[in-house]
Every structure is written in structure tokens, then in C-alpha cells.
Design an enzyme around this catalytic site. Structure first.
Site, PDB file in Angstrom:
ATOM      1  N   LYS A  53     -23.541  55.099 110.608  1.00  0.00           N
ATOM      2  CA  LYS A  53     -24.322  56.281 110.218  1.00  0.00           C
ATOM      3  C   LYS A  53     -25.263  56.688 111.350  1.00  0.00           C
ATOM      4  CE  LYS A  53     -23.723  55.204 105.367  1.00  0.00           C
ATOM      5  NZ  LYS A  53     -24.144  54.455 104.186  1.00  0.00           N
ATOM      6  N   GLN A  97     -29.298  52.143 101.486  1.00  0.00           N
ATOM      7  CA  GLN A  97     -27.975  51.507 101.489  1.00  0.00           C
ATOM      8  C   GLN A  97     -27.828  50.569 100.286  1.00  0.00           C
ATOM      9  OE1 GLN A  97     -25.494  52.278 103.606  1.00  0.00           O
ATOM     10  NE2 GLN A  97     -24.140  50.873 102.569  1.00  0.00           N
ATOM     11  N   ASP A 120     -27.045  61.244  99.491  1.00  0.00           N
ATOM     12  CA  ASP A 120     -25.940  60.514  98.868  1.00  0.00           C
ATOM     13  C   ASP A 120     -25.413  61.275  97.656  1.00  0.00           C
ATOM     14  OD1 ASP A 120     -24.981  58.079  99.931  1.00  0.00           O
ATOM     15  OD2 ASP A 120     -26.870  57.074  99.465  1.00  0.00           O
TER      16      ASP A 120
HETATM   17  N1  GUN Z   1     -22.766  51.409  99.730  1.00  0.00           N
HETATM   18  C1  GUN Z   1     -21.433  51.625  99.729  1.00  0.00           C
HETATM   19  N2  GUN Z   1     -21.164  52.952  99.775  1.00  0.00           N
HETATM   20  C2  GUN Z   1     -22.370  53.581  99.816  1.00  0.00           C
HETATM   21  C3  GUN Z   1     -22.742  54.961  99.882  1.00  0.00           C
HETATM   22  O1  GUN Z   1     -21.919  55.892  99.898  1.00  0.00           O
HETATM   23  N3  GUN Z   1     -24.090  55.191  99.923  1.00  0.00           N
HETATM   24  C4  GUN Z   1     -25.011  54.204  99.881  1.00  0.00           C
HETATM   25  N4  GUN Z   1     -26.309  54.546  99.912  1.00  0.00           N
HETATM   26  N5  GUN Z   1     -24.684  52.914  99.818  1.00  0.00           N
HETATM   27  C5  GUN Z   1     -23.362  52.618  99.787  1.00  0.00           C
END
Ligand code: GUN
Length: 294
Positions: A53, A97, A120
Site C-alpha cells: 500500500k 489493517q 476501505d
Molecule cells: N485485511 C485483509 N484485507 C483487508 C482490507 O481490504 N482492508 C483492511 N483494512 N484490512 C484487510
């Protein structure tokens, strides 16, 4: 039939090039969208995700800041960090996350993120809008699936999409998206899950099959029909001592066998992974524009 392999890397690069141009235009107007990332603990898969990211932000010219917190941090301290990001105009988007340690409530944390900065698309306000077909930040993996379908010439309109898995991150929001009477959607959607008595009965009817169960090689060739389009969302780490990292990645689909029957299939890695990160960048840019416009 031998399937055409859909490259998520290629489509992601195409979208990132579009975003990079948009970010450059915004910079001319003095707008720099920014992403705040919060990681609690040191789960290796999570570290790998947040690294991609951060790299993605750098690639297209976004501001990015990651706050890493110890696994035993009290919940209220996490909320304080989010509160700071909610109030700080540097951040147009905030991402916490997942997963979080057990003593921290995922719902409390997600609900605490300002819905305007929820890149998200997990906040209940945004999920409500999604269900109603109102404009909102779309959850990144489902949006990645939709974009990959459209841009590979597999518009879901009028097709029977079978989504395997009912998670809050993928299965549920994806089914809500694809069922809308809207461009790039308008599909007939079936969601199957561990409660199904005979999963194959449903998967065999799929024109488009999305595997999002988090179970390696769960979709086998006998479960699909000839010509199916397969989107493999699974990212499973399989211990493998012959690899430098000690593991290899496997999807939820038996790629080798299913690709003999499918018309199109995504690989793991190099399929939905890069798309998810790219749609997060997309949401951050869009949030930056909305916040600048007030
Ligand atoms: N953990 C696994 N996939 C995701 C996601 O799309 N967003 C977040 N914040 N955590 C994750």
C-alpha cells in the site's frame, strides 16, 4: 478449453497510470491526497499488505504515513490515533489493517473512522449506502473484482455470478455491488458458504465464479462448468521449504485443473492482489477530491 489468464498486474498498472495523471492534476491545484495506515502488531501478511500500500502511494504521488503500534496496545490508544487522523487534513483516507488482536473490537475501530475518510468502505454508513446503491467508497477487493471483470471484457451484466464466501470484506459487499441495477453490475448473484449442503450444485451454475473462502484449492475442476470466468480472491500461505521465504502463495482455486475448463481465470499471485491495493489508491484520490471540495 484452456483459460486466458487475466493479469491483475497489467490492469492494475493501467488504472495506476490513470490515477497518477489525476494526482498530478490535483497537485497543480495544491491538493495532495494522503493515506494514514494503522497497523497493530506484527502479523507478517499484514506487514506485506501495508508495504504494498505504501509503495503504491509513492508510485502515484500520494502522501502516506504508517503508524505501527504494539500488539498489546489498549483499544483506547488505537482510537486516539484514529481520532488524530480523523482531524488531520493531511489524511484524506484512513485504513486500519485487519485482523486486529482479540482484545480490540474491530467494529468499534471501524465505526470510529470518519465515514468520509473510510477508504476501505467498511464503515456501516458506507455499507448502508452501498446496499442502497448510493455513491460511496467501494470496498477495495470487491471493486477490484468488478474492475477486472469489466476491463477483461467480462461485464457481469445479465450473468449468473456465484460468490463463494460471505465475509464482510469480500463476499457480502461484492454481492451487494454486483446485484445493483447499475453499469458494470446488474448480475444475478448467488452467495454460497459453509452452510450450503451441496456447494457444487451452485458453483456449477456459475457464468462467473468468485472464490473468496480463504481455503487453498477449495474450488476444483468438477465444481465448475466449461467456459466459466474465475476470479480467485484467495491468498493462502502454504509452507514450502524450497522457497526463500519458507512459503508459497496459493489461491482458493485449483488453478492447474480449473484453467483447463475455464474461459478466463486470475492467477495467484498477480491477480486480485494488485487490484485491491490499486482500488485503495483510487478511493484515497477520490476522498482527497471530496475533502478539498468541502
Ligand atoms: N485485511 C485483509 N484485507 C483487508 C482490507 O481490504 N482492508 C483492511 N483494512 N484490512 C484487510
Amino acid at each position: 478449453m484452456t483459460a486466458k489468464v487475466i493479469s491483475g498486474n497489467e490492469v492494475a498498472a493501467e488504472i495506476r497510470a490513470e490515477l497518477k495523471e489525476k494526482v498530478a492534476e490535483l497537485k497543480q491545484k495544491g491538493i495532495v491526497p494522503g493515506l494514514g495506515v494503522v497497523l497493530v502488531g506484527d502479523d507478517p501478511a499484514s506487514i506485506s499488505y501495508i508495504t504494498s500500500k505504501a509503495k503504491g502511494c509513492e508510485e502515484i504521488g500520494l502522501y502516506e504515513e504508517t503508524v505501527r503500534l504494539p500488539a498489546d496496545i489498549p483499544e483506547e490508544e488505537v482510537l486516539k490515533v484514529i481520532d488524530g487522523m480523523n482531524k488531520d487534513p493531511k489524511f484524506s483516507g484512513i485504513l486500519v489493517q485487519l485482523p486486529l488482536p482479540d482484545h480490540i473490537s474491530v467494529d468499534k475501530v471501524i465505526n470510529f473512522i470518519s465515514p468520509e475518510k473510510d477508504v476501505d468502505g467498511f464503515h456501516p454508513v458506507n455499507l448502508g449506502k452501498l446496499l442502497r446503491g448510493e455513491p460511496c467508497p467501494l470496498p477495495c477487493t470487491p471493486h477490484g473484482v468488478q474492475q477486472l471483470l469489466i476491463r477483461s471484457g467480462n461485464d457481469p451484466a445479465g450473468k449468473h455470478v456465484v460468490v463463494c464466501g460471505r465475509s464482510n470484506i469480500v463476499g457480502k459487499p461484492l454481492s451487494a455491488m454486483l446485484v445493483q441495477k447499475a453499469k458494470g453490475a446488474n448480475a444475478v448473484v448467488t452467495v454460497v458458504h459453509t452452510g450450503a449442503k451441496d456447494m457444487t450444485y451452485f458453483t456449477k451454475q456459475a457464468d462467473i465464479l468468485v472464490a473468496a473462502m480463504g481455503k487453498p484449492n477449495a474450488i476444483t475442476a468438477d465444481m465448475v462448468k466449461e467456459g466459466v470466468v474465475v476470479m480467485d480472491v484467495g491468498v493462502n500461505r502454504i509452507p514450502d521449504s524450497s522457497k526463500k521465504k519458507g512459503f508459497r502463495l496459493a489461491g482458493d482455486v485449483d488453478f492447474e485443473e480449473v484453467s483447463k475448463k475455464a474461459s478466463h481465470i486470475t492467477p495467484v499471485p498477480g491477480g486480485l492482489g494488485p487490484m485491491t491495493v490499486t482500488m485503495l489508491l483510487y478511493n484515497t484520490v477520490e476522498a482527497g477530491i471530496r475533502l478539498a471540495e468541502g
